[in-house]
Design a protein around this motif. Structure first.
Motif, PDB file in Angstrom:
ATOM      1  N   ALA A  67      15.901  -4.431  -1.760  1.00 59.55           N
ATOM      2  CA  ALA A  67      15.396  -5.387  -0.768  1.00 59.55           C
ATOM      3  C   ALA A  67      15.422  -4.778   0.634  1.00 59.55           C
ATOM      4  O   ALA A  67      14.505  -5.005   1.436  1.00 59.55           O
ATOM      5  CB  ALA A  67      16.220  -6.670  -0.807  1.00 59.55           C
ATOM      6  N   GLY A  68      16.477  -4.002   0.919  1.00 61.06           N
ATOM      7  CA  GLY A  68      16.565  -3.350   2.219  1.00 61.06           C
ATOM      8  C   GLY A  68      15.442  -2.361   2.439  1.00 61.06           C
ATOM      9  O   GLY A  68      14.796  -2.348   3.505  1.00 61.06           O
ATOM     10  N   PHE A  69      15.183  -1.525   1.443  1.00 55.80           N
ATOM     11  CA  PHE A  69      14.098  -0.550   1.584  1.00 55.80           C
ATOM     12  C   PHE A  69      12.744  -1.251   1.682  1.00 55.80           C
ATOM     13  O   PHE A  69      11.864  -0.820   2.447  1.00 55.80           O
ATOM     14  CB  PHE A  69      14.103   0.439   0.417  1.00 55.80           C
ATOM     15  CG  PHE A  69      15.080   1.564   0.576  1.00 55.80           C
ATOM     16  CD1 PHE A  69      15.011   2.425   1.661  1.00 55.80           C
ATOM     17  CD2 PHE A  69      16.082   1.778  -0.360  1.00 55.80           C
ATOM     18  CE1 PHE A  69      15.906   3.469   1.818  1.00 55.80           C
ATOM     19  CE2 PHE A  69      16.993   2.821  -0.212  1.00 55.80           C
ATOM     20  CZ  PHE A  69      16.899   3.665   0.878  1.00 55.80           C
ATOM     21  N   ALA A  70      12.571  -2.339   0.929  1.00 53.72           N
ATOM     22  CA  ALA A  70      11.300  -3.068   0.994  1.00 53.72           C
ATOM     23  C   ALA A  70      11.069  -3.621   2.400  1.00 53.72           C
ATOM     24  O   ALA A  70       9.955  -3.534   2.944  1.00 53.72           O
ATOM     25  CB  ALA A  70      11.297  -4.200  -0.030  1.00 53.72           C
ATOM     26  N   LYS A  71      12.118  -4.183   3.012  1.00 57.70           N
ATOM     27  CA  LYS A  71      12.002  -4.728   4.364  1.00 57.70           C
ATOM     28  C   LYS A  71      11.706  -3.618   5.375  1.00 57.70           C
ATOM     29  O   LYS A  71      10.844  -3.768   6.251  1.00 57.70           O
ATOM     30  CB  LYS A  71      13.282  -5.459   4.745  1.00 57.70           C
ATOM     31  CG  LYS A  71      13.242  -6.079   6.134  1.00 57.70           C
ATOM     32  CD  LYS A  71      14.518  -6.862   6.447  1.00 57.70           C
ATOM     33  CE  LYS A  71      14.453  -7.493   7.836  1.00 57.70           C
ATOM     34  NZ  LYS A  71      15.677  -8.293   8.138  1.00 57.70           N
ATOM     35  N   ALA A  72      12.431  -2.492   5.248  1.00 51.14           N
ATOM     36  CA  ALA A  72      12.235  -1.382   6.172  1.00 51.14           C
ATOM     37  C   ALA A  72      10.823  -0.815   6.069  1.00 51.14           C
ATOM     38  O   ALA A  72      10.168  -0.537   7.087  1.00 51.14           O
ATOM     39  CB  ALA A  72      13.265  -0.287   5.901  1.00 51.14           C
ATOM     40  N   ARG A  73      10.343  -0.664   4.843  1.00 47.73           N
ATOM     41  CA  ARG A  73       9.027  -0.056   4.647  1.00 47.73           C
ATOM     42  C   ARG A  73       7.901  -0.998   5.044  1.00 47.73           C
ATOM     43  O   ARG A  73       6.844  -0.556   5.500  1.00 47.73           O
ATOM     44  CB  ARG A  73       8.901   0.402   3.199  1.00 47.73           C
ATOM     45  CG  ARG A  73       9.817   1.576   2.887  1.00 47.73           C
ATOM     46  CD  ARG A  73      10.009   1.810   1.403  1.00 47.73           C
ATOM     47  NE  ARG A  73      10.983   2.879   1.161  1.00 47.73           N
ATOM     48  CZ  ARG A  73      11.496   3.162  -0.041  1.00 47.73           C
ATOM     49  NH1 ARG A  73      11.121   2.458  -1.109  1.00 47.73           N
ATOM     50  NH2 ARG A  73      12.374   4.131  -0.172  1.00 47.73           N
ATOM     51  N   GLU A  74       8.106  -2.296   4.883  1.00 44.23           N
ATOM     52  CA  GLU A  74       7.092  -3.258   5.325  1.00 44.23           C
ATOM     53  C   GLU A  74       6.921  -3.192   6.832  1.00 44.23           C
ATOM     54  O   GLU A  74       5.807  -3.293   7.362  1.00 44.23           O
ATOM     55  CB  GLU A  74       7.498  -4.674   4.904  1.00 44.23           C
ATOM     56  CG  GLU A  74       6.471  -5.730   5.290  1.00 44.23           C
ATOM     57  CD  GLU A  74       6.865  -7.126   4.852  1.00 44.23           C
ATOM     58  OE1 GLU A  74       6.029  -8.045   5.028  1.00 44.23           O
ATOM     59  OE2 GLU A  74       7.985  -7.307   4.346  1.00 44.23           O
ATOM     60  N   ALA A  75       8.040  -3.001   7.547  1.00 38.97           N
ATOM     61  CA  ALA A  75       7.999  -2.965   9.006  1.00 38.97           C
ATOM     62  C   ALA A  75       7.561  -1.610   9.557  1.00 38.97           C
ATOM     63  O   ALA A  75       6.789  -1.535  10.526  1.00 38.97           O
ATOM     64  CB  ALA A  75       9.372  -3.330   9.571  1.00 38.97           C
ATOM     65  N   HIS A  76       8.062  -0.530   8.963  1.00 37.63           N
ATOM     66  CA  HIS A  76       7.892   0.796   9.562  1.00 37.63           C
ATOM     67  C   HIS A  76       7.109   1.785   8.708  1.00 37.63           C
ATOM     68  O   HIS A  76       6.796   2.883   9.166  1.00 37.63           O
ATOM     69  CB  HIS A  76       9.271   1.415   9.839  1.00 37.63           C
ATOM     70  CG  HIS A  76      10.066   0.689  10.858  1.00 37.63           C
ATOM     71  ND1 HIS A  76      11.443   0.800  10.954  1.00 37.63           N
ATOM     72  CD2 HIS A  76       9.698  -0.162  11.850  1.00 37.63           C
ATOM     73  CE1 HIS A  76      11.890   0.039  11.944  1.00 37.63           C
ATOM     74  NE2 HIS A  76      10.853  -0.548  12.501  1.00 37.63           N
ATOM     75  N   GLY A  77       6.820   1.427   7.470  1.00 41.88           N
ATOM     76  CA  GLY A  77       6.243   2.389   6.548  1.00 41.88           C
ATOM     77  C   GLY A  77       7.329   3.176   5.836  1.00 41.88           C
ATOM     78  O   GLY A  77       8.522   3.008   6.108  1.00 41.88           O
ATOM     79  N   GLN A  78       6.932   4.036   4.917  1.00 41.22           N
ATOM     80  CA  GLN A  78       7.874   4.826   4.146  1.00 41.22           C
ATOM     81  C   GLN A  78       8.701   5.747   5.055  1.00 41.22           C
ATOM     82  O   GLN A  78       8.147   6.494   5.863  1.00 41.22           O
ATOM     83  CB  GLN A  78       7.133   5.661   3.098  1.00 41.22           C
ATOM     84  CG  GLN A  78       7.973   6.714   2.415  1.00 41.22           C
ATOM     85  CD  GLN A  78       9.133   6.109   1.640  1.00 41.22           C
ATOM     86  OE1 GLN A  78       8.951   5.166   0.886  1.00 41.22           O
ATOM     87  NE2 GLN A  78      10.318   6.683   1.798  1.00 41.22           N
ATOM     88  N   GLU A  79      10.012   5.681   4.899  1.00 42.26           N
ATOM     89  CA  GLU A  79      10.883   6.534   5.725  1.00 42.26           C
ATOM     90  C   GLU A  79      10.792   8.003   5.306  1.00 42.26           C
ATOM     91  O   GLU A  79      10.660   8.307   4.117  1.00 42.26           O
ATOM     92  CB  GLU A  79      12.344   6.064   5.639  1.00 42.26           C
ATOM     93  CG  GLU A  79      13.056   6.351   4.326  1.00 42.26           C
ATOM     94  CD  GLU A  79      12.776   5.363   3.213  1.00 42.26           C
ATOM     95  OE1 GLU A  79      13.286   5.558   2.092  1.00 42.26           O
ATOM     96  OE2 GLU A  79      12.032   4.379   3.448  1.00 42.26           O
ATOM     97  N   ARG A  80      10.851   8.886   6.303  1.00 39.60           N
ATOM     98  CA  ARG A  80      10.992  10.317   6.039  1.00 39.60           C
ATOM     99  C   ARG A  80      12.434  10.774   6.222  1.00 39.60           C
ATOM    100  O   ARG A  80      12.774  11.902   5.896  1.00 39.60           O
ATOM    101  CB  ARG A  80      10.102  11.139   6.984  1.00 39.60           C
ATOM    102  CG  ARG A  80       8.620  11.101   6.632  1.00 39.60           C
ATOM    103  CD  ARG A  80       7.823  12.116   7.422  1.00 39.60           C
ATOM    104  NE  ARG A  80       6.403  12.016   7.135  1.00 39.60           N
ATOM    105  CZ  ARG A  80       5.777  12.679   6.159  1.00 39.60           C
ATOM    106  NH1 ARG A  80       6.455  13.496   5.380  1.00 39.60           N
ATOM    107  NH2 ARG A  80       4.474  12.538   5.976  1.00 39.60           N
ATOM    108  N   ILE A  81      13.275   9.901   6.761  1.00 43.83           N
ATOM    109  CA  ILE A  81      14.664  10.252   7.069  1.00 43.83           C
ATOM    110  C   ILE A  81      15.594   9.205   6.488  1.00 43.83           C
ATOM    111  O   ILE A  81      15.364   8.005   6.633  1.00 43.83           O
ATOM    112  CB  ILE A  81      14.881  10.327   8.594  1.00 43.83           C
ATOM    113  CG1 ILE A  81      14.024  11.421   9.220  1.00 43.83           C
ATOM    114  CG2 ILE A  81      16.360  10.553   8.924  1.00 43.83           C
ATOM    115  CD1 ILE A  81      13.928  11.317  10.736  1.00 43.83           C
ATOM    116  N   LEU A  82      16.652   9.672   5.834  1.00 44.53           N
ATOM    117  CA  LEU A  82      17.748   8.805   5.393  1.00 44.53           C
ATOM    118  C   LEU A  82      19.047   9.431   5.861  1.00 44.53           C
ATOM    119  O   LEU A  82      19.300  10.612   5.615  1.00 44.53           O
ATOM    120  CB  LEU A  82      17.769   8.678   3.865  1.00 44.53           C
ATOM    121  CG  LEU A  82      19.005   7.970   3.284  1.00 44.53           C
ATOM    122  CD1 LEU A  82      19.028   6.490   3.652  1.00 44.53           C
ATOM    123  CD2 LEU A  82      19.069   8.145   1.768  1.00 44.53           C
ATOM    124  N   VAL A  83      19.874   8.635   6.542  1.00 48.05           N
ATOM    125  CA  VAL A  83      21.211   9.080   6.930  1.00 48.05           C
ATOM    126  C   VAL A  83      22.211   8.101   6.321  1.00 48.05           C
ATOM    127  O   VAL A  83      22.173   6.904   6.618  1.00 48.05           O
ATOM    128  CB  VAL A  83      21.387   9.143   8.458  1.00 48.05           C
ATOM    129  CG1 VAL A  83      22.784   9.671   8.801  1.00 48.05           C
ATOM    130  CG2 VAL A  83      20.324  10.042   9.082  1.00 48.05           C
TER     131      VAL A  83
END
Length: 260
Positions: A67-83
């Motif tokens: 759910a977190g990744f879905a929310k992040a990607r809906e807002a910003h697109g697919q992440e290129r960075i994970l920390v």
């Protein structure tokens, strides 16, 4: 990797401490940042300050992480960075005898497992799901699709008394770094891990003044705790430098932890 407003990032444990510093450093470069954390009040506040978004995420849950990744990607697109900065610790001896009555107890297995599930399995869960998303991206001019930075600890190499669970979890994070970098090498995704020493996080700064002074004195040089901004500085170097891959790097002022 060039950091600008065309790049999206996810930082777990991003509401405070090392994670918050990394969120702020990425945002200062223009990166669109999503914060994963359980502390909604602090996470929402930091996200608002940096123009990012917050998702309440439990890294031990597939559903929560998805759910977190879905929310992040809906807002910003697919992440290129994970920390990955989300983590906990405890201090319990493997087995011990009470000074009061001589009774014997051992490390509760549930408490051991909780640390492993959050620090090690939770880190891997986020890596696997983020990397799968990164595979959908078009590679950049150098063939790179993404960069992942994990947080271990110097306890992975010189854990103290009572740190069996914590050291095991962080040692696992160190050990998975190179195999995952090799798993993802043909897809242009780099993976590195930072092993922080003692840092000025809310947990340590809440100790009594004398305890803080003793911790500062234990660092060879400089004789102080690390600043979370210094962790963020190294994380950004690992992300920006395209030749940085498969490495585990101590960031600790040359400290080597004593037995206790």
């Amino acid at each position: 990797m060039k950091l600008d407003n065309m790049v999206a990032a996810v930082v777990t444990g991003g509401a405070s401490g090392l994670g918050e510093a990394t969120v702020r450093a990425l945002a200062a470069k223009g990166v669109k940042v999503a914060i994963f954390d359980l502390n909604a009040e602090k996470g929402e506040a930091v996200a608002a300050e940096v123009g990012g978004i917050f998702a309440k995420v439990d890294v031990t849950s597939d559903e929560s992480v998805d759910a977190g990744f879905a929310k992040a990607r809906e807002a910003h697109g697919q992440e290129r960075i994970l920390v990955n900065c989300a983590g906990i610790g405890n201090a319990i001896k493997t087995a011990s005898r009470s000074k009061e009555d001589g009774s014997i107890k051992h490390f509760p297995i549930d408490a051991f497992n909780q640390v492993i599930q959050i620090n090690l399995v939770g880190t891997f869960r986020c890596i696997a799901k983020s990397a799968a998303g990164m595979l959908t991206l078009e590679p950049q001019t150098d063939g790179e699709r993404g960069a992942i930075v994990n947080t271990a600890s110097v306890a992975a190499e010189d854990g103290q008394m009572g740190q069996a669970a914590y050291s095991a979890s962080k040692g696992g994070v160190v050990s998975l770094t190179l195999p995952i970098a090799r798993d993802l090498m043909s897809e242009g995704i780099r993976v590195n891990t930072i092993l922080p020493g003692i840092f000025r996080t809310p947990l340590l700064m809440g100790l009594p003044e004398k305890a803080v002074e003793a911790l500062n004195a234990s660092v060879p040089f400089p004789k102080r705790m690390g600043d979370p901004a210094e962790y963020a500085q190294l994380a950004l170097t690992m992300i920006e430098c395209g030749y940085f891959n498969g490495e585990d790097v101590r960031l600790d002022g040359a400290i080597r932890m004593a037995p206790r």
